[in-house]
Design a protein around this motif. Structure first.
Motif, short mmCIF file in Angstrom:
data_model
loop_
_atom_site.label_atom_id
_atom_site.label_comp_id
_atom_site.label_asym_id
_atom_site.label_seq_id
_atom_site.Cartn_x
_atom_site.Cartn_y
_atom_site.Cartn_z
N ARG A 84 -45.05 30.24 8.85
CA ARG A 84 -44.35 31.48 9.19
C ARG A 84 -42.84 31.24 9.20
O ARG A 84 -42.38 30.22 9.71
N VAL A 85 -42.15 32.20 8.66
CA VAL A 85 -40.69 32.12 8.52
C VAL A 85 -40.09 33.37 9.14
O VAL A 85 -40.58 34.48 8.93
N PHE A 123 -43.96 36.24 7.27
CA PHE A 123 -42.53 36.54 7.39
C PHE A 123 -42.31 37.52 8.53
O PHE A 123 -43.09 38.46 8.71
N GLY A 124 -41.25 37.28 9.29
CA GLY A 124 -41.01 38.16 10.42
C GLY A 124 -39.58 38.14 10.91
O GLY A 124 -38.68 37.53 10.31
N TRP A 125 -39.38 38.81 12.03
CA TRP A 125 -38.08 39.01 12.65
C TRP A 125 -38.10 38.48 14.07
O TRP A 125 -39.07 38.66 14.80
N HIS A 126 -37.02 37.80 14.45
CA HIS A 126 -36.81 37.33 15.82
C HIS A 126 -35.67 38.15 16.42
O HIS A 126 -34.61 38.30 15.81
N ASN A 127 -35.88 38.68 17.61
CA ASN A 127 -34.90 39.57 18.22
C ASN A 127 -33.90 38.87 19.12
O ASN A 127 -34.13 37.76 19.61
N HIS A 128 -32.78 39.56 19.33
CA HIS A 128 -31.85 39.25 20.41
C HIS A 128 -31.79 40.49 21.33
O HIS A 128 -32.77 41.22 21.42
N ASP A 129 -30.66 40.73 21.97
CA ASP A 129 -30.55 41.90 22.83
C ASP A 129 -30.00 43.12 22.10
O ASP A 129 -30.25 44.26 22.52
N PHE A 130 -29.29 42.91 20.99
CA PHE A 130 -28.62 44.04 20.35
C PHE A 130 -29.60 45.03 19.72
O PHE A 130 -29.25 46.19 19.50
N GLU A 131 -30.84 44.61 19.47
CA GLU A 131 -31.84 45.54 18.95
C GLU A 131 -32.33 46.52 20.02
O GLU A 131 -33.10 47.44 19.72
N PHE A 132 -31.90 46.30 21.27
CA PHE A 132 -32.33 47.16 22.37
C PHE A 132 -31.16 47.96 22.95
O PHE A 132 -31.24 48.45 24.07
N LYS A 133 -30.10 48.10 22.15
CA LYS A 133 -28.99 48.98 22.50
C LYS A 133 -29.30 50.34 21.91
O LYS A 133 -29.31 50.52 20.70
N ALA A 149 -40.14 48.38 8.22
CA ALA A 149 -40.61 47.12 7.62
C ALA A 149 -42.02 46.86 8.16
O ALA A 149 -42.24 45.97 8.98
N PRO A 150 -43.00 47.64 7.71
CA PRO A 150 -44.34 47.60 8.30
C PRO A 150 -45.08 46.28 8.09
O PRO A 150 -46.06 46.01 8.79
N SER A 151 -44.63 45.47 7.14
CA SER A 151 -45.30 44.18 6.90
C SER A 151 -44.75 43.07 7.79
O SER A 151 -45.29 41.96 7.79
N LEU A 152 -43.70 43.37 8.52
CA LEU A 152 -42.99 42.35 9.27
C LEU A 152 -43.75 41.94 10.54
O LEU A 152 -44.24 42.79 11.27
#
Length: 248
Positions: A84-85, A123-133, A149-152
């Motif tokens: 996984r990346v 494949f995916g996304w790693h969050n920080h805090d700015f995605e919750f502003k 990005a429904p495959s994420l």
């Protein structure tokens, strides 16, 4: 129990040979890579093998490298044994207040996901805090990313969700079909650990990790990565965190 360690946490405490040796001795069986580990993937893989460690996941930043030379990314990931990346962030200049801009980011991620899947990688996304502003209408960039990005997959950095002012348990329940991996980190009590940007070793902070781990395991999360963004002592962080995690 397989427990992973984000090597970014030890970036100021190299050489890597010593870091990996210590992690192995503490009982870690996995690590998560970041850009500082990819200069010579074959050599780094050999070091992992020496200490009985695997690297099932890795962060690749910036996202543009997937668009400019995805073959290089795929080759590095496979050489290091990843399945996984994750893209860990976008640069500050790209952290827009526009829903349209975030939708454009998500669509780029979705296009990359298709290529990674074709190469046999998740494949995916790693969050920080700015995605919750929140936007003016009360919605969030994180919602746009996952919608467009429904495959994420989502590697939830739980403490960053909390730092963003949101309830991690509510987001775990809402996106239980998307979260596959989690960063395990802790937040220090107010006014403490100021030299470490307010982060704490796992189990030394204010996060209710027993409840969080119960929720994450219940939805099938199977890869847990210890992380501290700015430890003053990486060995202390690694030791305390694995001991605490074993009790959750």
């Amino acid at each position: 129990m397989d427990i992973s360690f984000q090597l970014y946490s030890a970036r100021e405490f190299t050489p890597w040979d010593g870091v990996l040796k210590q992690l192995s001795e503490l009982g870690y069986t996995q690590v998560e890579g970041f850009g500082g580990n990819y200069e010579d993937p074959a050599t780094f893989r050999a070091m992992l093998n020496t200490y009985g460690l695997t690297m099932p996941s890795g962060h690749f930043f910036p996202m543009e490298q997937f668009e400019e030379d995805i073959a290089k990314v795929i080759a590095a990931a496979k050489t290091l044994g990843m399945s996984r990346v994750f893209v860990p962030a976008v640069p500050p200049a790209q952290r827009s207040a526009s829903k349209e801009d975030w939708s454009a980011v998500a669509k780029r991620l979705e296009a990359i996901a298709a290529q990674m899947k074709a190469a046999g990688l998740r494949f995916g996304w790693h969050n920080h805090d700015f995605e919750f502003k929140a936007f003016d209408d009360g919605s969030f960039p994180m919602e746009i990313i996952l919608r467009d990005a429904p495959s994420l997959e989502w590697e939830m950095d739980v403490a960053w969700v909390a730092r963003g002012g949101e309830d991690p348990l509510a987001w775990i329940e809402r996106y239980k079909d998307r979260i596959t991996t989690a960063h395990v980190k802790d937040i220090a009590p107010e006014g403490e650990c100021t030299d470490e940007d307010g982060w704490a070793d796992v189990g030394q902070g204010i996060m209710d990790w027993k409840a969080i781990m119960g929720a994450l395991r219940a939805i099938g999360v199977d890869l847990f990565v210890m992380e501290h963004d700015k430890p003053s002592n990486a060995g202390r962080f690694a030791s305390r965190s694995i001991e605490a995690f074993r009790t959750y």
